[in-house]
Design a protein around this motif. Structure first.
Motif, PDB file in Angstrom:
ATOM      1  N   THR A  17      17.584 102.195  -6.844  1.00  0.00           N
ATOM      2  CA  THR A  17      17.651 100.731  -6.868  1.00  0.00           C
ATOM      3  C   THR A  17      16.303 100.081  -6.591  1.00  0.00           C
ATOM      4  N   LEU A  18      15.299 100.882  -6.203  1.00  0.00           N
ATOM      5  CA  LEU A  18      13.922 100.422  -5.990  1.00  0.00           C
ATOM      6  C   LEU A  18      13.794  99.424  -4.837  1.00  0.00           C
ATOM      7  N   VAL A  19      14.730  99.475  -3.884  1.00  0.00           N
ATOM      8  CA  VAL A  19      14.579  98.665  -2.671  1.00  0.00           C
ATOM      9  C   VAL A  19      13.404  99.214  -1.868  1.00  0.00           C
ATOM     10  N   ASN A  20      12.514  98.334  -1.435  1.00  0.00           N
ATOM     11  CA  ASN A  20      11.309  98.747  -0.726  1.00  0.00           C
ATOM     12  C   ASN A  20      11.489  98.566   0.779  1.00  0.00           C
ATOM     13  N   TYR A  21      11.552  99.676   1.507  1.00  0.00           N
ATOM     14  CA  TYR A  21      11.694  99.635   2.964  1.00  0.00           C
ATOM     15  C   TYR A  21      10.349  99.777   3.676  1.00  0.00           C
ATOM     16  N   GLY A  22       9.269  99.927   2.896  1.00  0.00           N
ATOM     17  CA  GLY A  22       7.970 100.141   3.508  1.00  0.00           C
ATOM     18  C   GLY A  22       7.853 101.551   4.046  1.00  0.00           C
ATOM     19  N   LYS A  23       6.879 101.767   4.905  1.00  0.00           N
ATOM     20  CA  LYS A  23       6.674 103.080   5.513  1.00  0.00           C
ATOM     21  C   LYS A  23       7.719 103.324   6.589  1.00  0.00           C
ATOM     22  N   VAL A  24       8.434 104.439   6.475  1.00  0.00           N
ATOM     23  CA  VAL A  24       9.474 104.807   7.443  1.00  0.00           C
ATOM     24  C   VAL A  24       9.033 106.089   8.142  1.00  0.00           C
ATOM     25  N   CYS A  25       8.649 105.977   9.396  1.00  0.00           N
ATOM     26  CA  CYS A  25       8.141 107.124  10.157  1.00  0.00           C
ATOM     27  C   CYS A  25       9.181 108.233  10.210  1.00  0.00           C
ATOM     28  N   ASN A  26       8.798 109.434   9.780  1.00  0.00           N
ATOM     29  CA  ASN A  26       9.722 110.571   9.771  1.00  0.00           C
ATOM     30  C   ASN A  26       8.914 111.859   9.872  1.00  0.00           C
ATOM     31  N   GLU A  27       8.785 112.356  11.091  1.00  0.00           N
ATOM     32  CA  GLU A  27       8.019 113.579  11.321  1.00  0.00           C
ATOM     33  C   GLU A  27       8.908 114.779  11.597  1.00  0.00           C
ATOM     34  N   SER A  28      10.208 114.607  11.460  1.00  0.00           N
ATOM     35  CA  SER A  28      11.140 115.693  11.758  1.00  0.00           C
ATOM     36  C   SER A  28      11.057 116.790  10.706  1.00  0.00           C
ATOM     37  N   ARG A  29      11.080 118.031  11.164  1.00  0.00           N
ATOM     38  CA  ARG A  29      11.063 119.159  10.241  1.00  0.00           C
ATOM     39  C   ARG A  29      12.474 119.664   9.949  1.00  0.00           C
ATOM     40  N   LYS A  30      13.471 119.045  10.578  1.00  0.00           N
ATOM     41  CA  LYS A  30      14.852 119.438  10.313  1.00  0.00           C
ATOM     42  C   LYS A  30      15.655 118.180  10.004  1.00  0.00           C
ATOM     43  N   GLY A  31      16.978 118.239  10.178  1.00  0.00           N
ATOM     44  CA  GLY A  31      17.814 117.113   9.808  1.00  0.00           C
ATOM     45  C   GLY A  31      17.608 115.895  10.695  1.00  0.00           C
ATOM     46  N   LEU A  32      17.653 114.713  10.087  1.00  0.00           N
ATOM     47  CA  LEU A  32      17.529 113.442  10.807  1.00  0.00           C
ATOM     48  C   LEU A  32      18.837 112.675  10.628  1.00  0.00           C
ATOM     49  N   LYS A  33      19.527 112.395  11.715  1.00  0.00           N
ATOM     50  CA  LYS A  33      20.847 111.755  11.647  1.00  0.00           C
ATOM     51  C   LYS A  33      20.697 110.243  11.842  1.00  0.00           C
ATOM     52  N   PHE A  34      20.926 109.471  10.779  1.00  0.00           N
ATOM     53  CA  PHE A  34      20.901 108.020  10.899  1.00  0.00           C
ATOM     54  C   PHE A  34      22.259 107.447  10.502  1.00  0.00           C
ATOM     55  N   ALA A  35      22.446 106.143  10.697  1.00  0.00           N
ATOM     56  CA  ALA A  35      23.768 105.540  10.511  1.00  0.00           C
ATOM     57  C   ALA A  35      23.668 104.222   9.764  1.00  0.00           C
ATOM     58  N   ILE A  36      24.796 103.798   9.175  1.00  0.00           N
ATOM     59  CA  ILE A  36      24.903 102.529   8.471  1.00  0.00           C
ATOM     60  C   ILE A  36      26.072 101.752   9.066  1.00  0.00           C
TER      61      ILE A  36
END
Length: 376
Positions: free
Chosen positions: A258-277
């Motif tokens: 959809t080309l929504v631009n969230y900008g830079k999203v910090c993500n340094e995890s080398r495994k799974g990252l659990k986020f929510a909506i």
């Protein structure tokens, strides 16, 4: 809000609009609650959280020490300040404790009597909540990074688990046989588990157009490891996050970026990252671990709404409680924090119905009842 309440009472507006408005207000006012603590049990970082969807009362946590804890979130003391107590712990002394880091815990979607856990010890365990004993244990040849049970399945009870380099997995909340997976090779694939011939589609960040920068980037969702994905509550969209520090929103039916631009999203995890909506808001919001903070984004516009700060170290996971619009987060600092909507401002005494906005009655909510005395 008073205007919405008066309009609902008078039949001027759809009652669902008031619910959406209040849920949205509560999410936008989330703050670290100083009166609610979550009992500290884990001796190392917390990787995963899950709140059961039946009552929204019990929460599971899994840590990098292999420990699993079940919490009761209800305030049984009825006092303003209270601690969410741990009801039980699968600790290091438990005979069936995971040997290594627990990466995912999940309640059975329809019953709190069962929950599941998967670990870097290459096992996935099905637990009986009442006896705290594993009903079954699945052993794999490779590391289990993530697993997920479908929230809507009625004709199967499959658990999607992937080994080695597939870091995130999620069933569609709309179609019980559709599964999304994210991999370390930068791809996101949609699967129909009834088909053995292969995946339905591979999401392409360029929507079919060749990358000008590199031909290798074609047919990938991210230019780095895809270690997080989450469907919106209605299942119409899929949100993914990668180590290229980008988040992308996809149409789950067409596979279109959809080309929504969230900008830079910090993500340094080398495994799974659990986020929510969020659920039931207008607009919907995404809660994304962002270093030692949690970034709150408007899902469909990409706007960064706020940063929730309170942890002392990297946040690994967060889970949304839709019943009361609350958020819980787990971090490498071994703490679970509760983010609660700020209390509403008191209503001034001089507010009256005459000062509320006047609207025309919506015909759909007109009172069609009539007294027999009025009939000729």
């Amino acid at each position: 809000m008073l205007g919405l309440m008066a309009a609902r009472q008078a039949g001027l507006d759809d009652p669902a609009r008031l619910r959406r408005a209040e849920r949205t207000r509560r999410v936008l006012s989330l703050e670290l609650n100083k009166d609610r603590d979550v009992e500290r049990i884990h001796g190392s970082g917390i990787n995963t959280l899950d709140i059961e969807p039946v009552e929204g009362r019990y929460m599971l946590s899994g840590g990098s020490d292999g420990v699993i804890v079940l919490y009761d979130l209800e305030n049984l003391s009825r006092k303003p300040s209270y601690t969410c107590k741990a009801l039980f712990t699968v600790g290091r002394s438990h005979p069936d404790v995971h040997k290594f880091s627990v990466e995912t815990v999940q309640w059975y979607p329809h019953d709190t009597g069962i929950f599941t856990s998967s670990s870097f010890d290459k096992t996935l365990k099905i637990w009986d909540t009442n006896t705290l004993q594993p009903a079954d244990i699945f052993h794999f040849e490779g590391t289990v990074y993530s697993h997920h049970m479908s929230p809507v399945a009625t004709k199967h009870c499959l658990i999607a688990g992937h080994r080695q380099e597939v870091l995130a997995v999620s069933w569609s909340p709309r179609h019980e046989y559709i599964l999304a997976t994210g991999s370390a090779d930068g791809t996101v694939k949609l699967w129909d588990v009834r088909k053995a011939s292969g995946c339905l589609s591979t999401l392409d960040q360029h929507n079919g157009e060749k990358s000008k920068a590199s031909s290798e980037a074609a047919n990938t969702a991210h230019n780095g490891r895809v270690n997080g994905l989450c469907y919106t509550n209605d299942g119409l969209h899929l949100l993914t996050i990668g180590t290229d520090e980008r988040m992308r929103l996809w149409n789950s039916s067409t596979g279109e970026n959809t080309l929504v631009n969230y900008g830079k999203v910090c993500n340094e995890s080398r495994k799974g990252l659990k986020f929510a909506i969020s659920c039931g808001c207008n607009p919907e919001f995404a809660f994304v671990p962002y270093g030692s903070a949690i970034a709150v984004y408007a899902v469909f516009t990409g706007e960064l709404i706020t940063m929730l700060r309170g942890h002392y170290s990297t946040v690994n996971c967060c889970v949304f409680q839709p019943h009361f619009q609350e958020l819980y987060s787990g971090s490498k600092d071994c703490n679970i924090l509760a983010w609660i909507p700020a209390p509403r401002e008191p209503v001034p005494d001089d507010i009256s119905e005459k000062s509320l906005p006047q609207q025309h009655l919506n015909p759909a909510y007109e009172d069609a009842w009539s007294s027999s005395d009025d009939e000729g």
